[in-house]
Design an enzyme around this catalytic site. Structure first.
Site, PDB file in Angstrom:
ATOM      1  N   LYS A 118       0.810  -1.179   0.078  1.00 33.42           N
ATOM      2  CA  LYS A 118       0.037  -0.027  -0.226  1.00 33.42           C
ATOM      3  C   LYS A 118       0.913   1.409  -0.034  1.00 33.42           C
ATOM      4  O   LYS A 118       0.525   2.244  -0.712  1.00 33.42           O
ATOM      5  CB  LYS A 118      -1.025   0.101   1.195  1.00 33.42           C
ATOM      6  N   LYS A 201      -4.711 -10.659  -6.834  1.00 33.55           N
ATOM      7  CA  LYS A 201      -6.022 -10.636  -6.168  1.00 33.55           C
ATOM      8  C   LYS A 201      -7.174  -9.638  -6.585  1.00 33.55           C
ATOM      9  O   LYS A 201      -6.952  -8.786  -7.021  1.00 33.55           O
ATOM     10  CB  LYS A 201      -5.668 -10.187  -4.731  1.00 33.55           C
ATOM     11  N   LYS A 204     -10.941  -4.037  -4.749  1.00 34.22           N
ATOM     12  CA  LYS A 204     -11.868  -2.741  -5.001  1.00 34.22           C
ATOM     13  C   LYS A 204     -10.901  -1.673  -5.440  1.00 34.22           C
ATOM     14  O   LYS A 204     -11.398  -0.691  -6.056  1.00 34.22           O
ATOM     15  CB  LYS A 204     -12.598  -2.465  -3.703  1.00 34.22           C
TER      16      LYS A 204
HETATM   17  P1  TYM Z   1     -10.405  -5.818   3.684  1.00 35.59           P
HETATM   18  O1  TYM Z   1     -11.427  -4.784   4.039  1.00 35.59           O
HETATM   19  O2  TYM Z   1      -9.345  -5.626   2.872  1.00 35.59           O
HETATM   20  O3  TYM Z   1     -10.986  -7.238   3.312  1.00 35.59           O
HETATM   21  C1  TYM Z   1     -11.817  -7.672   4.058  1.00 35.59           C
HETATM   22  C2  TYM Z   1     -12.129  -9.167   3.932  1.00 35.59           C
HETATM   23  O4  TYM Z   1     -12.166  -9.740   2.730  1.00 35.59           O
HETATM   24  C3  TYM Z   1     -11.266 -10.649   2.419  1.00 35.59           C
HETATM   25  N1  TYM Z   1     -10.836 -10.512   0.862  1.00 35.59           N
HETATM   26  C4  TYM Z   1     -10.544 -11.467   0.293  1.00 35.59           C
HETATM   27  N2  TYM Z   1     -10.961 -12.676   0.194  1.00 35.59           N
HETATM   28  C5  TYM Z   1     -10.762 -13.291  -0.674  1.00 35.59           C
HETATM   29  N3  TYM Z   1     -10.468 -12.837  -1.944  1.00 35.59           N
HETATM   30  C6  TYM Z   1     -10.141 -11.686  -2.000  1.00 35.59           C
HETATM   31  N4  TYM Z   1      -9.878 -11.282  -3.329  1.00 35.59           N
HETATM   32  C7  TYM Z   1     -10.367 -10.895  -1.312  1.00 35.59           C
HETATM   33  N5  TYM Z   1     -10.187  -9.354  -0.961  1.00 35.59           N
HETATM   34  C8  TYM Z   1     -10.533  -9.182   0.378  1.00 35.59           C
HETATM   35  C9  TYM Z   1     -10.021 -10.048   3.341  1.00 35.59           C
HETATM   36  O5  TYM Z   1      -9.159 -11.118   3.507  1.00 35.59           O
HETATM   37  C10 TYM Z   1     -10.712  -9.704   4.534  1.00 35.59           C
HETATM   38  O6  TYM Z   1     -10.872 -10.985   5.406  1.00 35.59           O
HETATM   39  N6  TYM Z   1      -7.341  -5.638   7.593  1.00 35.59           N
HETATM   40  C11 TYM Z   1      -8.697  -6.030   7.350  1.00 35.59           C
HETATM   41  C12 TYM Z   1      -9.677  -5.425   8.031  1.00 35.59           C
HETATM   42  C13 TYM Z   1      -9.667  -5.548   9.568  1.00 35.59           C
HETATM   43  C14 TYM Z   1      -9.805  -6.877  10.087  1.00 35.59           C
HETATM   44  C15 TYM Z   1      -9.710  -6.501  11.497  1.00 35.59           C
HETATM   45  C16 TYM Z   1      -9.979  -8.158   9.775  1.00 35.59           C
HETATM   46  C17 TYM Z   1      -9.335  -4.589  10.532  1.00 35.59           C
HETATM   47  N7  TYM Z   1      -9.476  -5.045  11.811  1.00 35.59           N
HETATM   48  C18 TYM Z   1      -9.941  -7.628  12.387  1.00 35.59           C
HETATM   49  C19 TYM Z   1     -10.119  -9.109  10.932  1.00 35.59           C
HETATM   50  C20 TYM Z   1      -9.999  -8.907  12.216  1.00 35.59           C
HETATM   51  C21 TYM Z   1      -8.653  -5.693   5.889  1.00 35.59           C
HETATM   52  O7  TYM Z   1      -8.293  -4.737   4.980  1.00 35.59           O
HETATM   53  O8  TYM Z   1      -9.565  -6.503   5.104  1.00 35.59           O
END
Ligand code: TYM
Length: 342
Positions: A118, A201, A204
């Site tokens: 990022k 991957k 968004k």
């Molecule tokens: P974020 O917002 O990027 O994504 C949210 C969740 O979606 C999953 N994900 C995917 N899974 C499979 N294939 C994909 N292409 C894909 N894109 C996204 C992510 O693995 C995630 O589970 N850091 C985290 C948010 C967060 C969080 C937490 C998660 C903040 N605090 C505590 C768990 C526990 C994040 O950026 O997710």
């Protein structure tokens, strides 16, 4: 010292930093729904404090947070069964994150691949929040003493760091206070890939809208994106081994399996031998059948923002019944003097 037994408790979060994708749905939300029906207490969070580690327009952030909440509910998260919260409304997350900023080491953060991706080449210009992001994520989880965290594959390193922070805190203060949380990375779609490039991957933030399915896409758009998805000239194999070295083909099969609640082996037993010209319309029909009721329901829910705000307020109250005592105990362990109630 005997280890405390922690109540089985699930926590997970999603950033309201843009629309939801099929990756978020299959890798995370759909599995949140499954766990809600198991014998777990479940807490799901819109992590707006994480979202602002990169610039967010305030009006977009508000809209995206409500839309994400609508996405959770439309996908089957039931606010009667799960606690649904907006991170900034539960201040103990950020308060515990500060403690963890003082536990975690710079070197640990520097190794995080998400930070490197990022921040890009110009890491000096990244926000301090982006660097500290994983400590806030550890706080999100540990302020509930959560034992299980369902996520996609890309969050694995952050969850390992969460365990490192819990271990170091427990060790530094000679306590057994924070659990070593288990990541739950399961199913056919732990890493949904771009429809245009099987090595990337689905995200968004990809500039190409054709690379992803958005949860708000209408049926025609979903069908068109699947029709145009990159594939190779061969047909579908009848065993998973035949998908090795074929990332785009594997991705479409994984998506089908996750949407149909089947294993990849089951899908290939049924579909092996078909050409993509035949398989893609079947996949498109399944995707539309599963996703269009969700997008219709999301549209209905976002039209009632007051209802969403009310739900989130109630969720925050429930959450604080858990987080306030855990923060109080943490402060006590660290040596902070509590306020005197007069
Ligand atoms: P974020 O917002 O990027 O994504 C949210 C969740 O979606 C999953 N994900 C995917 N899974 C499979 N294939 C994909 N292409 C894909 N894109 C996204 C992510 O693995 C995630 O589970 N850091 C985290 C948010 C967060 C969080 C937490 C998660 C903040 N605090 C505590 C768990 C526990 C994040 O950026 O997710």
């Amino acid at each position: 010292m005997t280890s405390p037994v922690f109540t089985p408790r699930v926590f997970s979060g999603i950033q309201p930093s843009g629309g939801l994708t099929l990756g978020n749905y299959l890798g995370a939300i759909k599995r949140f729904v499954d766990m809600q029906d198991d014998a777990f207490e479940t807490i799901y969070c819109m992590v707006d404090l994480h979202a602002i580690t990169v610039w967010q327009d305030p009006a977009d952030l508000r809209r995206n947070t409500r839309e994400l909440c609508a996405g959770f509910i439309a996908s089957g998260i039931n606010p009667e069964k799960s606690i649904l919260i907006n991170q900034s409304q539960v201040p103990e997350h950020a308060q515990l994150a500060w403690i963890f900023n003082c536990v975690a080491r710079m070197g640990w953060m520097q190794r995080m691949t998400q930070f490197k991706d990022k921040a890009g080449k110009n890491a000096q210009n990244a926000s301090l929040g982006l660097f500290a992001y994983p400590a806030l994520m550890a706080a999100d989880i540990l302020i509930y003493h959560a034992t299980h965290v369902p996520v996609g594959e890309d969050q694995k390193q952050h969850l390992e760091l969460t365990r490192d922070i819990a271990t170091k805190f427990n060790h530094d203060f000679s306590v057994d206070f924070f659990p070593l949380t288990e990541p739950v990375i399961k199913g056919a779609a732990t890493r949904v890939m771009s429809l245009r490039d099987g090595s990337k991957k689905m995200s968004k933030s990809d500039p190409s809208d054709a690379s992803r399915i958005n949860m708000t896409d209408d049926s025609d758009t979903i069908a068109k994106k699947i029709r145009k998805a990159k594939t190779d000239p061969d047909g579908l194999p009848s065993e998973a081994k035949g998908l090795e070295e074929r990332p785009e083909a594997r991705n479409l099969v994984n998506i089908y399996a996750a949407l149909a609640d089947q294993t990849v082996a089951e899908v290939l037993t049924e579909m092996g031998g078909k050409q993509f010209s035949e398989f893609k319309p079947i996949l498109a029909d399944l995707a539309v059948a599963k996703l269009s009721p969700i997008s219709t329901e999301m549209a209905r829910l976002v039209a009632e923002p007051d209802e969403i705000d009310r739900l989130l307020t109630a969720g925050a109250q429930q959450a604080r019944d858990i987080t306030a005592p855990i923060l109080r105990q943490t402060y006590d362990i660290v040596g902070m003097i509590p306020p005197k109630h007069v």
